[in-house]
Design a protein around this motif. Structure first.
Motif, PDB file in Angstrom:
ATOM      1  N   GLU A  24       0.831  -1.210   0.000  1.00 16.85           N
ATOM      2  CA  GLU A  24       0.000   0.000   0.000  1.00 16.85           C
ATOM      3  C   GLU A  24       0.862   1.255   0.000  1.00 16.85           C
ATOM      4  O   GLU A  24       0.525   2.243  -0.668  1.00 16.85           O
ATOM      5  N   THR A  65      -8.190   7.304   3.082  1.00 14.15           N
ATOM      6  CA  THR A  65      -6.878   7.918   2.862  1.00 14.15           C
ATOM      7  C   THR A  65      -6.920   9.401   3.209  1.00 14.15           C
ATOM      8  O   THR A  65      -5.981   9.926   3.834  1.00 14.15           O
ATOM      9  N   ALA A 105       2.246   1.729  -3.549  1.00 15.83           N
ATOM     10  CA  ALA A 105       1.185   2.216  -4.442  1.00 15.83           C
ATOM     11  C   ALA A 105       0.911   3.690  -4.205  1.00 15.83           C
ATOM     12  O   ALA A 105       0.784   4.472  -5.155  1.00 15.83           O
ATOM     13  N   ARG A 153      -1.602  -2.394  -5.847  1.00 11.96           N
ATOM     14  CA  ARG A 153      -2.890  -2.443  -5.139  1.00 11.96           C
ATOM     15  C   ARG A 153      -3.613  -3.762  -5.402  1.00 11.96           C
ATOM     16  O   ARG A 153      -4.296  -4.287  -4.521  1.00 11.96           O
ATOM     17  N   SER A 154      -3.482  -4.308  -6.595  1.00 14.07           N
ATOM     18  CA  SER A 154      -4.150  -5.572  -6.901  1.00 14.07           C
ATOM     19  C   SER A 154      -3.546  -6.734  -6.121  1.00 14.07           C
ATOM     20  O   SER A 154      -4.202  -7.764  -5.918  1.00 14.07           O
ATOM     21  N   ALA A 196      -1.371   0.426  -9.747  1.00 15.73           N
ATOM     22  CA  ALA A 196      -2.503  -0.500  -9.737  1.00 15.73           C
ATOM     23  C   ALA A 196      -2.043  -1.932  -9.527  1.00 15.73           C
ATOM     24  O   ALA A 196      -2.739  -2.735  -8.884  1.00 15.73           O
ATOM     25  N   VAL A 208      -2.636  -6.539  -2.960  1.00 19.20           N
ATOM     26  CA  VAL A 208      -2.909  -6.381  -1.530  1.00 19.20           C
ATOM     27  C   VAL A 208      -3.826  -7.493  -1.013  1.00 19.20           C
ATOM     28  O   VAL A 208      -3.600  -8.056   0.065  1.00 19.20           O
ATOM     29  N   GLU A 252       1.404   6.631  -6.975  1.00 18.23           N
ATOM     30  CA  GLU A 252       0.277   7.480  -7.368  1.00 18.23           C
ATOM     31  C   GLU A 252       0.626   8.955  -7.265  1.00 18.23           C
ATOM     32  O   GLU A 252       0.182   9.762  -8.083  1.00 18.23           O
ATOM     33  N   VAL A 270      -9.729   3.778  -7.505  1.00 13.05           N
ATOM     34  CA  VAL A 270     -10.043   2.922  -6.354  1.00 13.05           C
ATOM     35  C   VAL A 270     -11.448   3.216  -5.850  1.00 13.05           C
ATOM     36  O   VAL A 270     -12.040   4.246  -6.168  1.00 13.05           O
ATOM     37  N   LEU A 328     -11.865   3.692   0.077  1.00 16.26           N
ATOM     38  CA  LEU A 328     -10.411   3.824   0.177  1.00 16.26           C
ATOM     39  C   LEU A 328      -9.991   5.277   0.009  1.00 16.26           C
ATOM     40  O   LEU A 328      -9.093   5.761   0.717  1.00 16.26           O
TER      41      LEU A 328
END
Length: 334
Positions: free
Chosen positions: A8, A120, A11, A28-29, A25, A31, A15, A112, A116
């Motif tokens: 995380e 955040t 990612a 994140r996929s 991505a 995780v 970003e 996302v 999320l």
């Protein structure tokens, strides 16, 4: 560091860099698969067999489960630390900001889910944020029809019960159509907490026509914030700013209590410096917004703070520094 935290964090930092949405991505996929692992070391080869895990993410998982700080994380952290340090004045203003009026989720062109993005924002210190997915005219960004927007309002109501004390406000980034009308049902716009209005189509419209178009929007009692007013893009694929009578538009913003957005995306910096100075001199309110399409981009607000303090803008003129009660009273009164 556990593998989920490492993935995380990587990612998030990717970003922030903007050019790496697909790389971010991929982390994140991974995780979900990492979260299901037992607390035991796993090899990179075995991690790569997990669903949604590519070779780079597999090495991160292997390092983290073995108690090592992943090399990829160290490299990403180093790139993030290499940029210029924020000024003390910008940091002081950032500490006063309580929210963000412009962010997107995967309901339109964000990357996302809503929750999320909201969590955040809360983790970054915000008390509130406004979800502003696109309106239906912007089909390339999967803009929300009236029906989908109503579904989103129900979801946000339910979500806020789990997010408290953080509050996710209802909103939209509503397209300003060529004739100055707004790209959503007026009754539905009236139900939203905050409306950001932006031009996304025909950016090279003739100057007088563009001025008329923007004046119609900022004078509307349904519009709270004028988003990325020139539409300019910087970087490898630049787009020149739209032309309009900025003094007339910003004067109307001041007279109708419509905030001018300081868009914090590094590839926008909108309004440009000369127009931002003009809006400040004319006495406008401002919204320091990230226009975030991914969680890491919520951290771009410090760039807008740098621009604001350079002009001597205080928190009292920045709606994103207001409490949620103050913000809603302002938007409701308009």
């Amino acid at each position: 560091m556990d593998p989920v935290t490492a993935l995380e964090r990587i990612a998030f930092l990717l970003e922030r860099e903007l050019p790496s949405p697909h790389r971010a991505a991929a982390f994140r996929s991974a995780v979900g698969a990492a979260a299901a692992l037992p607390p035991e070391p796993i090899s990179a080869a075995d991690a790569e067999r997990l669903p949604g895990v590519d070779p780079v993410a597999a090495r991160v998982i292997a390092d983290a489960t073995a108690g090592r700080t992943p090399r990829y994380l160290l490299e990403t952290e180093a790139r993030a630390a290499a940029g210029p340090a924020p000024s003390p004045a910008a940091l002081r203003l950032r500490e006063k900001l309580q929210g963000d009026c412009h962010l997107h989720s995967d309901w339109s062109d964000g990357t996302v889910p809503i929750e999320l993005m909201a969590r955040t924002a809360g983790a970054l210190g915000h008390h509130w944020a406004v979800l502003t997915d696109h309106s239906p005219h912007l089909t390339v960004a999967h803009g929300l029809s009236a029906e989908r927007l109503r579904e989103q309002l129900d979801l946000i109501e339910d979500l806020n019960g789990r997010l408290a004390p953080f509050r996710l406000l209802t909103g939209i980034e509503c397209d300003i159509l060529a004739d100055g009308s707004l790209d959503q049902d007026e009754e539905l716009l009236g139900r939203l907490d905050v409306v950001v209005a932006s031009v996304h189509s025909e950016p090279r419209m003739e100057r007088d026509a563009m001025t008329h178009r923007m004046l119609a929007a900022v004078r509307s009692p349904l519009v709270d914030v004028l988003g990325h007013c020139t539409g300019q893009r910087l970087g490898e694929r630049p787009r020149p700013p739209s032309e309009f009578d900025a003094e007339a538009v910003f004067t109307a913003c001041r007279e109708h209590d419509t905030a001018v957005e300081i868009n914090c995306r590094p590839d926008r910096r909108d309004p440009p410096d000369d127009l931002l100075t003009l809006a400040a001199d004319l006495g406008c309110l401002f919204a320091i917004d990230t226009d975030a399409h991914a969680p890491g981009q919520l951290d771009h607000q410090i760039g807008g703070c740098e621009r604001a303090v350079a002009l001597g803008l205080g928190a009292e003129r920045v709606v994103t520094a207001w409490s949620v009660e103050h913000l809603l009273a302002w938007a409701g009164a308009r």
